[in-house]
Design an enzyme around this catalytic site. Structure first.
Site, PDB file in Angstrom:
ATOM      1  N   ARG A  47      -5.221 -63.713  19.589  1.00  0.00           N
ATOM      2  CA  ARG A  47      -3.853 -63.699  20.113  1.00  0.00           C
ATOM      3  C   ARG A  47      -3.759 -62.651  21.215  1.00  0.00           C
ATOM      4  NH1 ARG A  47      -3.250 -58.819  19.819  1.00  0.00           N
ATOM      5  NH2 ARG A  47      -1.052 -59.108  20.265  1.00  0.00           N
ATOM      6  N   GLY A  48      -2.582 -62.628  21.879  1.00  0.00           N
ATOM      7  CA  GLY A  48      -2.432 -61.738  23.038  1.00  0.00           C
ATOM      8  C   GLY A  48      -2.694 -62.569  24.289  1.00  0.00           C
ATOM      9  N   ALA A  49      -1.821 -62.413  25.294  1.00  0.00           N
ATOM     10  CA  ALA A  49      -1.851 -63.317  26.451  1.00  0.00           C
ATOM     11  C   ALA A  49      -3.221 -63.411  27.145  1.00  0.00           C
ATOM     12  CB  ALA A  49      -0.757 -62.909  27.433  1.00  0.00           C
ATOM     13  N   ARG A  90      -0.518 -72.830  22.532  1.00  0.00           N
ATOM     14  CA  ARG A  90       0.648 -71.926  22.510  1.00  0.00           C
ATOM     15  C   ARG A  90       1.360 -72.049  23.866  1.00  0.00           C
ATOM     16  NH1 ARG A  90      -0.091 -66.067  20.071  1.00  0.00           N
ATOM     17  NH2 ARG A  90       2.117 -66.371  19.683  1.00  0.00           N
ATOM     18  N   GLN A 196       1.655 -57.179  14.347  1.00  0.00           N
ATOM     19  CA  GLN A 196       0.573 -56.794  15.275  1.00  0.00           C
ATOM     20  C   GLN A 196       0.555 -55.282  15.526  1.00  0.00           C
ATOM     21  OE1 GLN A 196       2.755 -59.265  15.722  1.00  0.00           O
ATOM     22  NE2 GLN A 196       1.946 -60.947  16.912  1.00  0.00           N
ATOM     23  N   ASP A 237       3.687 -61.448  28.269  1.00  0.00           N
ATOM     24  CA  ASP A 237       3.090 -62.783  28.148  1.00  0.00           C
ATOM     25  C   ASP A 237       3.355 -63.624  29.389  1.00  0.00           C
ATOM     26  OD1 ASP A 237       3.656 -61.821  25.253  1.00  0.00           O
ATOM     27  OD2 ASP A 237       2.049 -63.303  25.170  1.00  0.00           O
ATOM     28  N   ASN A 247       7.969 -61.132  26.552  1.00  0.00           N
ATOM     29  CA  ASN A 247       6.997 -60.421  25.718  1.00  0.00           C
ATOM     30  C   ASN A 247       7.416 -60.579  24.256  1.00  0.00           C
ATOM     31  OD1 ASN A 247       4.623 -58.740  25.458  1.00  0.00           O
ATOM     32  ND2 ASN A 247       5.976 -57.062  24.910  1.00  0.00           N
ATOM     33  N   LYS A 248       6.635 -60.008  23.377  1.00  0.00           N
ATOM     34  CA  LYS A 248       6.842 -60.129  21.925  1.00  0.00           C
ATOM     35  C   LYS A 248       8.297 -59.907  21.525  1.00  0.00           C
ATOM     36  CE  LYS A 248       4.593 -61.152  19.404  1.00  0.00           C
ATOM     37  NZ  LYS A 248       4.628 -62.589  19.011  1.00  0.00           N
TER      38      LYS A 248
HETATM   39  O1  MRU Z   1       2.122 -63.511  19.555  1.00  0.00           O
HETATM   40  P1  MRU Z   1       1.098 -62.616  20.187  1.00  0.00           P
HETATM   41  O2  MRU Z   1       0.511 -61.625  19.262  1.00  0.00           O
HETATM   42  O3  MRU Z   1       0.063 -63.402  20.959  1.00  0.00           O
HETATM   43  O4  MRU Z   1       1.944 -61.798  21.269  1.00  0.00           O
HETATM   44  C1  MRU Z   1       1.317 -60.818  22.033  1.00  0.00           C
HETATM   45  C2  MRU Z   1       2.239 -60.068  22.899  1.00  0.00           C
HETATM   46  O5  MRU Z   1       3.417 -60.313  22.959  1.00  0.00           O
HETATM   47  C3  MRU Z   1       1.604 -59.011  23.771  1.00  0.00           C
HETATM   48  O6  MRU Z   1       2.478 -57.954  23.980  1.00  0.00           O
HETATM   49  C4  MRU Z   1       1.263 -59.647  25.135  1.00  0.00           C
HETATM   50  O7  MRU Z   1       0.549 -60.820  24.954  1.00  0.00           O
HETATM   51  C5  MRU Z   1       0.478 -58.721  25.984  1.00  0.00           C
HETATM   52  S1  MRU Z   1      -1.183 -58.579  25.421  1.00  0.00           S
HETATM   53  C6  MRU Z   1      -2.059 -57.662  26.539  1.00  0.00           C
END
Ligand code: MRU
Length: 345
Positions: A47-49, A90, A196, A237, A247-248
């Site tokens: 996970r994470g963009a 996603r 996370q 994201d 973002n999250k």
């Molecule tokens: O749902 P996730 O865990 O994929 O969400 C991640 C985030 O929102 C991060 O802050 C974002 O992707 C930046 S990661 C460098």
């Protein structure tokens, strides 16, 4: 070096760290099956963009290597089918679509043989991976200048090595400031419902030796009102040309509270996170399984099982609440609609 690498390319197989098991277990999974990689993105093992962009690129390379195609045209069809599959994993982080677009343009080129086409696709996936690592180091070089010795920095979710090809974006900035000798402290939010912050950010910071205090998401107002936070640094994201930051879930709440208390909020992200096409009303916010909210990490039921639940994975922070956006090409300040297009050029 305190940070971890979550991906390893094994020539025909991808090895990744299953972040769902952290911090209790460091489980690595190995597979040559593109569908298995797609499921790893959906279930958030990866996970994470930036990390899901890298994983999807490797997944498409695996689809090429495992294809039974007898001609370059057939191979292209298989690869394009795999790209469509990864697009459905996603919807919100734009890095996924950015990486898939790069793989698609490589797939659309002319090749004299199956092996040269496959080699080109693997090469592009490896380039996307290596470039992301390099990009994060550059973001962190720019970003560390914004952090002062003695600062307490609040971060949300995980924008670290575990969310990228390595080093991290928001955590990369924090890491670089720390490695330069700045005595900083971090406050990490737990980040309900997937945790996370509690599971991944705390794990990374402890590994690096950076002092970290964990709070629940609802404590942000309290800590800011007590003057305990000097700066907020988060990842993203998707960033629109207007400066809207997706973002999250919870980032918007933090941004409102930071603004109320004059705490600067910095967003650290690669330019591959900038979406120059979509308008704010068109952004798709992923709605995840309601059971992520009803249960803690799929185990402990904490409510009436039949209760109606909302579970948006991301929110949108408007540009007026963002102090600056740190990219590998420099730091953009307001008005973002002027500075972001300039950076992209
Ligand atoms: O749902 P996730 O865990 O994929 O969400 C991640 C985030 O929102 C991060 O802050 C974002 O992707 C930046 S990661 C460098």
């Amino acid at each position: 070096m305190g940070e971890v690498a979550i991906f390893e390319w094994l020539n025909g197989k991808l090895r990744w760290l299953n972040t769902l098991k952290l911090p209790l277990e460091e489980e690595f999974i190995e597979s040559g099956d593109p569908e298995r990689v797609a499921r790893a993105i959906e279930t958030m093992e990866i996970r994470g963009a930036p990390a899901i962009g890298v994983a999807a690129a490797f997944g498409v390379a695996l689809a090429a290597l495992s294809s039974k195609a007898k001609s370059v045209a057939e191979l292209r069809r298989d690869v394009l089918r795999a790209i469509e599959r990864f697009k459905r994993t996603r919807p919100t982080a734009v890095n996924l679509f950015w990486a898939l677009k790069r793989m698609e343009s490589v797939a659309m080129k002319e090749y004299g043989s199956l092996s040269s086409a496959k080699e080109a696709l693997v090469g592009e996936a490896l380039r996307i991976f290596k470039e992301d690592l390099d990009t994060n180091l550059r973001i962190s070089e720019f970003g560390k200048s914004l952090i002062n010795d003695g600062d307490t920095v609040l971060t949300h979710c995980n924008a670290g090595a575990l969310a990228t090809a390595g080093y991290g974006t928001a955590l990369g900035v924090i890491r670089s400031a720390w490695r330069e000798g700045k005595k900083i402290k971090v406050i990490a939010t737990e980040t309900r419902p997937v945790l996370q912050g509690a599971r991944l950010t705390v794990w990374e910071l402890v590994k690096e030796g950076i002092p970290v205090t964990l709070i629940t998401d609802s404590m942000v107002g309290y800590v800011m009102s007590r003057g305990l936070v000097d700066k907020v640094v988060v990842g993203a994201d998707r960033i629109l040309l207007t400066g809207h930051v997706i973002n999250k879930i919870g980032t918007y709440t933090i941004a409102v509270i930071a603004s109320k208390h004059d705490v600067p909020l910095y967003v650290a992200a690669p330019t591959s996170t900038i979406d120059s096409i979509t308008s704010v009303n068109e952004v798709v916010i992923e709605e995840r399984d309601p059971n992520e909210v009803r249960y803690v990490l799929g185990k402990l039921l904490i409510t009436v099982p039949s209760v109606n639940v909302m579970n948006p994975a991301f929110d949108i922070t408007p540009p007026d609440l963002v102090t600056a956006i740190i990219t590998e090409k420099g730091i953009a300040r307001k008005p973002f609609s002027g500075t972001l297009p300039k950076l992209l050029r």
